[in-house]
Scaffold this motif. Structure first.
Motif, PDB file in Angstrom:
ATOM      1  N   THR A  51       3.323  -4.338   6.859  1.00 27.25           N
ATOM      2  CA  THR A  51       3.061  -4.259   5.419  1.00 27.25           C
ATOM      3  C   THR A  51       1.993  -3.212   5.118  1.00 27.25           C
ATOM      4  OG1 THR A  51       3.696  -6.568   5.076  1.00 27.25           O
ATOM      5  CG2 THR A  51       2.293  -5.558   3.402  1.00 27.25           C
ATOM      6  N   ALA A  52       0.942  -3.189   5.925  1.00 29.38           N
ATOM      7  CA  ALA A  52      -0.120  -2.195   5.741  1.00 29.38           C
ATOM      8  C   ALA A  52       0.413  -0.774   5.932  1.00 29.38           C
ATOM      9  CB  ALA A  52      -1.267  -2.466   6.707  1.00 29.38           C
ATOM     10  N   ALA A  87      -4.010   1.966   8.474  1.00 24.53           N
ATOM     11  CA  ALA A  87      -2.855   1.100   8.754  1.00 24.53           C
ATOM     12  C   ALA A  87      -2.312   1.308  10.161  1.00 24.53           C
ATOM     13  CB  ALA A  87      -1.761   1.366   7.730  1.00 24.53           C
ATOM     14  N   ALA A 132      -5.524   5.367   3.637  1.00 23.19           N
ATOM     15  CA  ALA A 132      -4.927   4.050   3.874  1.00 23.19           C
ATOM     16  C   ALA A 132      -3.958   4.088   5.052  1.00 23.19           C
ATOM     17  CB  ALA A 132      -4.211   3.559   2.616  1.00 23.19           C
ATOM     18  N   LYS A 152      10.320   4.859   9.437  1.00 23.86           N
ATOM     19  CA  LYS A 152      10.380   4.967   7.982  1.00 23.86           C
ATOM     20  C   LYS A 152      10.495   6.415   7.520  1.00 23.86           C
ATOM     21  CE  LYS A 152      10.010   0.565   7.199  1.00 23.86           C
ATOM     22  NZ  LYS A 152      11.088  -0.194   6.532  1.00 23.86           N
ATOM     23  N   GLN A 165       3.377   4.676   1.367  1.00 25.25           N
ATOM     24  CA  GLN A 165       3.616   4.824  -0.068  1.00 25.25           C
ATOM     25  C   GLN A 165       2.449   5.546  -0.731  1.00 25.25           C
ATOM     26  OE1 GLN A 165       4.234   1.123  -2.192  1.00 25.25           O
ATOM     27  NE2 GLN A 165       5.515   2.132  -3.704  1.00 25.25           N
ATOM     28  N   GLN A 166       1.220   5.178  -0.390  1.00 19.96           N
ATOM     29  CA  GLN A 166       0.066   5.852  -0.999  1.00 19.96           C
ATOM     30  C   GLN A 166       0.011   7.319  -0.629  1.00 19.96           C
ATOM     31  OE1 GLN A 166      -3.779   3.822  -0.873  1.00 19.96           O
ATOM     32  NE2 GLN A 166      -2.744   1.889  -0.458  1.00 19.96           N
ATOM     33  N   ASP A 206       3.561   0.199   5.494  1.00 25.02           N
ATOM     34  CA  ASP A 206       4.407   0.493   4.327  1.00 25.02           C
ATOM     35  C   ASP A 206       3.551   0.921   3.139  1.00 25.02           C
ATOM     36  OD1 ASP A 206       6.711  -0.143   5.725  1.00 25.02           O
ATOM     37  OD2 ASP A 206       6.786  -2.213   4.985  1.00 25.02           O
ATOM     38  N   ASP A 207       2.455   0.221   2.913  1.00 19.84           N
ATOM     39  CA  ASP A 207       1.567   0.567   1.790  1.00 19.84           C
ATOM     40  C   ASP A 207       0.925   1.936   2.009  1.00 19.84           C
ATOM     41  OD1 ASP A 207       2.161  -1.863   0.634  1.00 19.84           O
ATOM     42  OD2 ASP A 207       0.286  -2.843   1.236  1.00 19.84           O
ATOM     43  N   GLY A 208       0.489   2.205   3.245  1.00 19.50           N
ATOM     44  CA  GLY A 208      -0.125   3.487   3.538  1.00 19.50           C
ATOM     45  C   GLY A 208       0.848   4.644   3.359  1.00 19.50           C
TER      46      GLY A 208
END
Length: 291
Positions: free
Chosen positions: A279-280, A241, A237, A257, A286-287, A282-284
């Motif tokens: 947002t993508a 991203a 992900a 980050k 986190q995953q 941030d999600d990547g």
């Protein structure tokens, strides 16, 4: 000559577009400590297109100085003008680089014969080994397998590797069938690196390694089995991203980050990533377990 996880380094700029040397040195130290096996300053991700020649090779020199021989330095040095490309290789050598990363001529859109003649003209006087960089999505110039094979076969001591960002996996086998396993093939696409290695690649010149150097190094060290697949899935992900907006905007955002305070300025025409891209990312992150 090269293998493993090799970051295509971002170039830290402040809000006014000025190079921040201290942050660059810190980035290089982190990359080496986390297991990166070589460094690529001033490539596409390093915004070479917006650097003057003096800036470009001053930054290469900083990279070489900070690496201190612990890992090889492959300097971005390509040009669409053969004479300028030759001068860039000489400048990379003077800066202390171990090899030059060279795209085929862009914008001019030479024929396959023109691509061959470009590299044939560089080879006899090149003071450095050359890593061919095939990235047709950016250059609109594709080094087809028969041309790459012809180039390497004619000058095997000069053209030692390829960074292949064509996205065409069968080329790894085509190159290997003609040139043997001694020719170094590196993926230029993080999301294809597992498949690339499975058919004969030996590493990746990576965007994601800027943000996740240890995970990318562990992925490359894991080979192509279940452990590598698990790391590929963990990072997938994030790979995607980092290209949800014009690169290197998303990867520079990601750097803020994982390395708070990292100077993430961009030089026009590059701009900050969109809200959806952030947002993508941030999600990547986190995953991947990075935040």
């Amino acid at each position: 000559m090269f293998s493993g996880s090799i970051p295509a380094l971002v170039t830290p700029f402040d809000a006014y577009g000025r190079f921040v040397e201290a942050a660059y040195r810190d980035l290089i130290e982190w990359q080496i400590a986390e297991g990166s096996s070589a460094l690529v300053p001033c490539g596409t991700t390093g915004e070479a297109a917006t650097l003057t020649k003096d800036e470009q090779f001053a930054i290469v020199k900083v990279c070489v100085d900070q690496a201190k021989g612990r890992v090889p330095v492959i300097a971005g040095a390509g040009s669409n003008d053969t004479r300028v490309a030759a001068a860039n290789i000489a400048a990379a050598k003077e800066a202390g680089a171990d090899a030059a990363l060279m795209v085929p001529p862009y914008y001019n859109r030479p024929s396959q014969e023109g691509i061959y003649e470009h590299f044939a003209a560089l080879a006899p006087e090149s003071p450095l080994p050359i890593v061919l960089y095939n990235v047709p999505s950016r250059t609109v110039t594709d080094i087809l397998p028969e041309t790459l094979i012809r180039i390497v076969a004619a000058f095997p001591k000069v053209f030692v590797a390829v960074k292949d960002a064509s996205g065409v996996l069968q080329r790894v086998s085509q190159h290997r069938a003609a040139l043997g396993g001694g020719f170094c093939q590196l993926s230029g696409n993080d999301d294809l690196a597992l498949a690339y290695n499975a058919v004969g690649g030996v590493g990746c010149i990576s965007v994601t390694a800027n943000v996740a150097p240890r995970l990318c190094a562990e992925f490359q060290a894991a080979g192509t089995g279940e452990a590598a697949l698990a790391l590929h899935d963990r990072l997938f992900a994030l790979h995607a991203a980092l290209f949800t907006d014009a690169s290197p905007g998303p990867v520079k955002y990601a750097m803020t980050k994982v390395r708070p305070g990292f100077p993430a300025g961009l030089r026009l025409p590059m701009t900050l990533p969109s809200e959806a891209s952030r947002t993508a990312v941030d999600d990547g992150l986190q995953q991947a377990g990075l935040v």
